[in-house]
Write a protein that holds these residues in place. Structure first.
Motif, PDB file in Angstrom:
ATOM      1  N   LEU A   1      -1.186   5.637   9.367  1.00 28.47           N
ATOM      2  CA  LEU A   1      -1.879   6.286   8.125  1.00 28.47           C
ATOM      3  C   LEU A   1      -2.027   5.282   6.905  1.00 28.47           C
ATOM      4  N   SER A   2      -1.078   4.416   6.931  1.00 26.62           N
ATOM      5  CA  SER A   2      -1.677   3.407   5.730  1.00 26.62           C
ATOM      6  C   SER A   2      -2.696   2.675   5.793  1.00 26.62           C
ATOM      7  N   GLU A   3      -3.429   2.646   6.901  1.00 23.93           N
ATOM      8  CA  GLU A   3      -4.758   2.030   7.205  1.00 23.93           C
ATOM      9  C   GLU A   3      -5.944   2.998   6.756  1.00 23.93           C
TER      10      GLU A   3
ATOM     11  N   GLU B   1       0.062  10.952  -2.133  1.00 20.24           N
ATOM     12  CA  GLU B   1       0.552  10.011  -2.875  1.00 20.24           C
ATOM     13  C   GLU B   1       2.099   9.478  -2.853  1.00 20.24           C
ATOM     14  N   ARG B   2       2.567  10.425  -2.207  1.00 19.64           N
ATOM     15  CA  ARG B   2       4.126  10.158  -2.147  1.00 19.64           C
ATOM     16  C   ARG B   2       4.324   9.344  -0.993  1.00 19.64           C
TER      17      ARG B   2
ATOM     18  N   SER C   1       4.913   4.189   2.208  1.00 21.13           N
ATOM     19  CA  SER C   1       4.341   3.226   3.070  1.00 21.13           C
ATOM     20  C   SER C   1       4.417   1.758   2.535  1.00 21.13           C
ATOM     21  N   GLY C   2       4.556   1.756   1.445  1.00 19.32           N
ATOM     22  CA  GLY C   2       4.581   0.399   0.695  1.00 19.32           C
ATOM     23  C   GLY C   2       5.835  -0.140   1.130  1.00 19.32           C
ATOM     24  N   LEU C   3       6.754   0.515   1.472  1.00 17.28           N
ATOM     25  CA  LEU C   3       8.313   0.134   1.650  1.00 17.28           C
ATOM     26  C   LEU C   3       8.312  -0.049   2.924  1.00 17.28           C
ATOM     27  N   LEU C   4       7.726   0.689   3.685  1.00 14.92           N
ATOM     28  CA  LEU C   4       7.895   0.709   5.295  1.00 14.92           C
ATOM     29  C   LEU C   4       7.066  -0.468   5.909  1.00 14.92           C
ATOM     30  N   VAL C   5       5.805  -0.740   5.369  1.00 11.44           N
ATOM     31  CA  VAL C   5       5.006  -1.869   5.802  1.00 11.44           C
ATOM     32  C   VAL C   5       5.976  -2.986   5.755  1.00 11.44           C
TER      33      VAL C   5
END
Lengths: 135, 135
Positions: free
Chosen positions: B54-56, B107-108, B113-117
């Motif tokens: 979903l980060s895509e 948003e959360r 996802s910024g940390l997961l990627v």
DNA sequence: TAAGGTACTCACCTTTTGGTAAGTTATGGG
DNA sequence: CCCATAACTTACCAAAAGGTGAGTACCTTA
């Protein structure tokens, strides 16, 4: 005027996605892929906690048991073995009685913990909001 | 001269640990703690893959199935429900036939996802070294 | 009239994960 | 002589996770 939806980017910024390796760039993670195995190890319930504890420095078995509150001896042994095999944790056993064994992060494990710590901190900081906001 | 051990820091640098919340600073994660629950959700086998996909950007059910290769319909439904309840994923259903449902990050979830990627990218990049180095 | 498409749910069963409690090792101390 | 200690291992059982295949809803198209 009137209602305006809060807006945020719908995909990750280019500079973050640019660091994704090839086959990952389209978000597909092949099923048999070795990275799935590694990912399972490092995101396992107890794996995360052990790596986090060790990011504080070298520790003995009994100290790890205390820090990963609630872990059983069986799971501690199993998790440490996996992380050691993966080259993330270093085991130093001293041949004394009673035994003394020190665990620490390898360089690779240390690198990993730098990514894991922010994630855990985020979970810690957001946990209450997340669980309270459910009907 | 002679052999010299490679040296690296044994604990995380101060500036990273400084961002750890209180009770976490000593590496202890209380057993009943809500953050354990949240951590389990976001580090779950399929949870990570869904968030990554979903980060895509926004995607439909069938597209998510394709990206999280190997997931069953049951697990996809279950994982999406958990992430939705946690306020990480947004579900938009259109009342058309055949049905159309779009999933995206809140948003959360986007923040997460910024940390997961980077973590997933690390696993991807190191997987071969890790699994090959085992006897 | 029948088939197809999409996003599910449900019941049943297997596999994996994890807990519990006991046993092991070797030595020094009482 | 026997117990304590630290770091485990093992066997057994319970619980949780996960797969499979069927069923559902409703409209559109052939």
């Amino acid at each position: 005027m009137g209602m305006e939806a809060t807006v945020w980017p719908t995909t990750l910024p280019e500079d973050l996605r640019a660091h994704l390796p090839e086959g990952l760039a389209d978000g597909v993670f092949p099923a048999g892929c070795p990275s799935r195995t590694v990912l399972d190890h490092i995101t396992s319930k107890w794996g995360v906690l052990i790596l986090l504890a060790l990011s504080e420095g070298e520790q003995r078995w009994s100290e790890l048991r205390r820090r990963a509150e609630g872990i059983s001896e069986k799971m501690l042994a199993q998790t440490l073995k996996t992380l050691e095999r993966d080259g993330l944790v270093l085991r130093k056993a001293q041949p004394v009685i009673p035994p003394r064994v020190d665990y620490s992060l390898t360089e690779r494990g240390y690198e990993l913990s730098g990514l894991l710590v922010p994630l855990v901190a985020w979970a810690y900081n957001n946990a209450d909001d997340i669980l309270n906001g459910q009907r």
